[in-house]
Structures are given as C-alpha cells and as structure tokens.
Design an enzyme around this catalytic site. Sequence first.
Site, PDB file in Angstrom:
ATOM      1  N   ASP A  13     -11.953  10.254  27.769  1.00 14.79           N
ATOM      2  CA  ASP A  13     -12.634   9.026  27.350  1.00 14.79           C
ATOM      3  C   ASP A  13     -14.145   9.214  27.450  1.00 14.79           C
ATOM      4  O   ASP A  13     -14.634   9.951  28.305  1.00 14.79           O
ATOM      5  CB  ASP A  13     -12.170   7.868  28.247  1.00 14.79           C
ATOM      6  CG  ASP A  13     -12.508   6.516  27.651  1.00 14.79           C
ATOM      7  OD1 ASP A  13     -12.921   6.455  26.472  1.00 14.79           O
ATOM      8  OD2 ASP A  13     -12.370   5.507  28.367  1.00 14.79           O
ATOM      9  N   GLY A  14     -14.866   8.531  26.578  1.00 14.69           N
ATOM     10  CA  GLY A  14     -16.327   8.509  26.681  1.00 14.69           C
ATOM     11  C   GLY A  14     -17.054   9.256  25.570  1.00 14.69           C
ATOM     12  O   GLY A  14     -18.272   9.398  25.627  1.00 14.69           O
ATOM     13  N   HIS A  30     -17.057  12.760  19.240  1.00 19.49           N
ATOM     14  CA  HIS A  30     -15.695  13.296  19.101  1.00 19.49           C
ATOM     15  C   HIS A  30     -15.749  14.807  18.863  1.00 19.49           C
ATOM     16  O   HIS A  30     -14.926  15.555  19.380  1.00 19.49           O
ATOM     17  CB  HIS A  30     -14.957  12.595  17.962  1.00 19.49           C
ATOM     18  CG  HIS A  30     -14.729  11.122  18.222  1.00 19.49           C
ATOM     19  ND1 HIS A  30     -14.235  10.665  19.413  1.00 19.49           N
ATOM     20  CD2 HIS A  30     -14.942  10.021  17.453  1.00 19.49           C
ATOM     21  CE1 HIS A  30     -14.151   9.338  19.376  1.00 19.49           C
ATOM     22  NE2 HIS A  30     -14.578   8.924  18.199  1.00 19.49           N
ATOM     23  N   SER A  59      -4.163   7.172  20.751  1.00 17.66           N
ATOM     24  CA  SER A  59      -3.162   6.222  21.257  1.00 17.66           C
ATOM     25  C   SER A  59      -2.683   5.319  20.123  1.00 17.66           C
ATOM     26  O   SER A  59      -3.311   5.244  19.068  1.00 17.66           O
ATOM     27  CB  SER A  59      -3.777   5.363  22.370  1.00 17.66           C
ATOM     28  OG  SER A  59      -4.673   4.430  21.809  1.00 17.66           O
ATOM     29  N   TRP A  63      -5.508   2.945  16.340  1.00 20.06           N
ATOM     30  CA  TRP A  63      -5.515   2.554  14.919  1.00 20.06           C
ATOM     31  C   TRP A  63      -6.418   1.348  14.701  1.00 20.06           C
ATOM     32  O   TRP A  63      -6.826   1.066  13.573  1.00 20.06           O
ATOM     33  CB  TRP A  63      -4.103   2.199  14.441  1.00 20.06           C
ATOM     34  CG  TRP A  63      -3.146   3.345  14.421  1.00 20.06           C
ATOM     35  CD1 TRP A  63      -2.102   3.541  15.275  1.00 20.06           C
ATOM     36  CD2 TRP A  63      -3.106   4.458  13.499  1.00 20.06           C
ATOM     37  NE1 TRP A  63      -1.429   4.703  14.948  1.00 20.06           N
ATOM     38  CE2 TRP A  63      -2.030   5.280  13.869  1.00 20.06           C
ATOM     39  CE3 TRP A  63      -3.898   4.832  12.409  1.00 20.06           C
ATOM     40  CZ2 TRP A  63      -1.707   6.458  13.193  1.00 20.06           C
ATOM     41  CZ3 TRP A  63      -3.579   6.001  11.734  1.00 20.06           C
ATOM     42  CH2 TRP A  63      -2.501   6.800  12.125  1.00 20.06           C
ATOM     43  N   LEU A 125       0.870  28.736  28.921  1.00 18.05           N
ATOM     44  CA  LEU A 125       0.535  27.319  29.081  1.00 18.05           C
ATOM     45  C   LEU A 125       1.098  26.557  27.888  1.00 18.05           C
ATOM     46  O   LEU A 125       1.107  27.089  26.775  1.00 18.05           O
ATOM     47  CB  LEU A 125      -0.997  27.145  29.097  1.00 18.05           C
ATOM     48  CG  LEU A 125      -1.530  25.713  29.103  1.00 18.05           C
ATOM     49  CD1 LEU A 125      -1.390  25.124  30.510  1.00 18.05           C
ATOM     50  CD2 LEU A 125      -3.006  25.660  28.675  1.00 18.05           C
TER      51      LEU A 125
HETATM   52  C1  FPP Z   1     -12.196   8.590  23.658  1.00 24.84           C
HETATM   53  O1  FPP Z   1     -13.566   8.352  23.488  1.00 24.84           O
HETATM   54  C2  FPP Z   1     -11.705   9.527  22.721  1.00 24.84           C
HETATM   55  C3  FPP Z   1     -10.788   9.285  21.726  1.00 24.84           C
HETATM   56  C4  FPP Z   1     -10.138   8.004  21.493  1.00 24.84           C
HETATM   57  C5  FPP Z   1     -10.390  10.320  20.811  1.00 24.84           C
HETATM   58  C6  FPP Z   1     -10.097  11.606  21.499  1.00 24.84           C
HETATM   59  C7  FPP Z   1     -10.543  12.692  20.633  1.00 24.84           C
HETATM   60  C8  FPP Z   1     -11.114  13.820  21.069  1.00 24.84           C
HETATM   61  C9  FPP Z   1     -11.314  14.177  22.488  1.00 24.84           C
HETATM   62  C10 FPP Z   1     -11.617  14.828  20.120  1.00 24.84           C
HETATM   63  C11 FPP Z   1     -10.602  15.392  19.239  1.00 24.84           C
HETATM   64  C12 FPP Z   1      -9.375  15.825  19.875  1.00 24.84           C
HETATM   65  C13 FPP Z   1      -8.848  17.020  19.691  1.00 24.84           C
HETATM   66  C14 FPP Z   1      -7.542  17.342  20.292  1.00 24.84           C
HETATM   67  C15 FPP Z   1      -9.515  18.050  18.902  1.00 24.84           C
HETATM   68  P1  FPP Z   1     -14.025   6.942  22.970  1.00 24.84           P
HETATM   69  O2  FPP Z   1     -14.291   7.048  21.520  1.00 24.84           O
HETATM   70  O3  FPP Z   1     -13.024   5.916  23.384  1.00 24.84           O
HETATM   71  O4  FPP Z   1     -15.354   6.791  23.763  1.00 24.84           O
HETATM   72  P2  FPP Z   1     -16.015   5.416  24.226  1.00 24.84           P
HETATM   73  O5  FPP Z   1     -15.051   4.777  25.182  1.00 24.84           O
HETATM   74  O6  FPP Z   1     -17.272   5.885  24.900  1.00 24.84           O
HETATM   75  O7  FPP Z   1     -16.269   4.617  22.992  1.00 24.84           O
END
Ligand code: FPP
Length: 226
Positions: A13-14, A30, A59, A63, A125
């Site tokens: 997250d973040g 991202h 998650s 969406w 792994l």
């Molecule tokens: C959370 O940050 C991240 C996501 C919802 C998407 C996760 C995606 C990645 C880590 C990158 C792509 C994944 C792979 C496997 C290549 P957020 O957008 O919720 O951040 P925020 O809470 O600061 O808005």
Amino acid sequence: MKNSLQHLAIIMDGNGRWATNRGLARNKGHEEGALTVRRVTEYCANHDTIETLTLYAFSTENWNRPAIEVKFIMALIDRYLQSELDIYMSRNVRFETIGDVSKFSKSLIKRIEITKETTKNNNKLTQILALNYGGRNEIVRAVNSLIEAKMEVNEPNIGEALDTPYKDIDLAIRTSGEHRISNFLLWQLSYSELVFTDTLWPDFSNDELSQIIDIYQKKNRRFGGL
Ligand code: FPP
C-alpha cells in the site's frame, strides 16, 4: 529456537501517496511499486526458509478506482509478467494467482496462464499474486464448493477448498501506515504475526524486510496455547 518463516504475505500500500508526495501522477507510484515487487521477490527467492510469497496486487474493491487507473494497473501487471519471466526462470520462482481473474482482459488472462505454465516446475519460491481477490469471496466460494460436492463443512475441508490450501501465513506485512486487513486472506491470517510499517510500498527496502523478519523470528508464537 527461531520461528520458521515459510509463508510471507504483503499488503502493498502507498503507491499513490508516494507519487503524490513527489508531485507525480499516481501511476508513477504503481510503476515504482512494481520495482519493489521485483526486489522483494528476489529477496524471498534467496531466503533459506521462505517458500511462498503472497502479494495483494488487486482487490475486489480496486475496481472502484477511476477506470484509467484500473487500466494502467492491468497493463502494468501484464508488462511486469512479460519482463519478469526470465527472472522467474533464473531464480527458480513459480508464479501462481489467487482470486477471480476471469474479469480481466483476454490478453492478460493469457499472459497469466502462460506465466503459470512456463514456471510450473520451479520450486525455490512460489510467488502468488492476489488478483481480483477478496477474502470473504474466497471463503464463500470454498463453502459453496463443499456444499456442491456434498462434503461436510468443517475447518479442514474449508481450508482445503480455499484458493490457497495448506498455506497458513506466518507473517503478514502492510505498508503505508494503515492498520487494516482490507479483506485479504481472512482465513489464512488467523494466527499470523501482523506487522504494520509507515513506509510507503515504493520505499520498502529489503533491509527493512530483513529487520522485520529478524524480529518475527525471535517472537514467541503460542497459537492460543501457553
Ligand atoms: C496500493 O497503493 C497499490 C495498489 C492498489 C496496486 C498494487 C500494484 C502494485 C504494487 C504495482 C503493480 C503490481 C505488480 C504485481 C507488478 P495505493 O494506490 O492504494 O496507494 P495510496 O493508498 O497511497 O493511494
């Protein structure tokens, strides 16, 4: 005796805040987050005892984000899988998913299938990406599959019918300062050690991971006993 760490799960997250803090578009966060996925996967592939790394990548609630961001994350996962194949093979990493990927584009579904098929015999792994995943949804699907098969609904049977059978999580980490589980692996987290760090996912380093693991290994896990 040190606690053994076989299954590590991470709520990444973040990314958005990391980018916004720098005056960048959220998508840049991202992209940086995908680089952290690579670093952490390599760390786990080199670790003595970690067998499974489960990462919450998308998650069932994601969406609800703007369509353009959802599209970007999908394309990023596709690009990541494409560029990662060599690393999966050279590091002996098997790729798996949990969640319902049937809602994804045909091309992404194909990429996921090819990556699973190509890496299926790798055994150092297993990296599991949770994609369109929700913990409640997983439990409901598992129970329904038992009812359909006319099997008894009990803990071992539910455990086996889940997307991640036999894989209780030893240690779960959430980055970015939020203290929530957000519908991630609800069944498998029952006895896990939980660690919350303020670090934003793109900044999450292997040094920090290593420190968290050191602390985990010294903890006394009682599983409800004394
Ligand atoms: C959370 O940050 C991240 C996501 C919802 C998407 C996760 C995606 C990645 C880590 C990158 C792509 C994944 C792979 C496997 C290549 P957020 O957008 O919720 O951040 P925020 O809470 O600061 O808005």
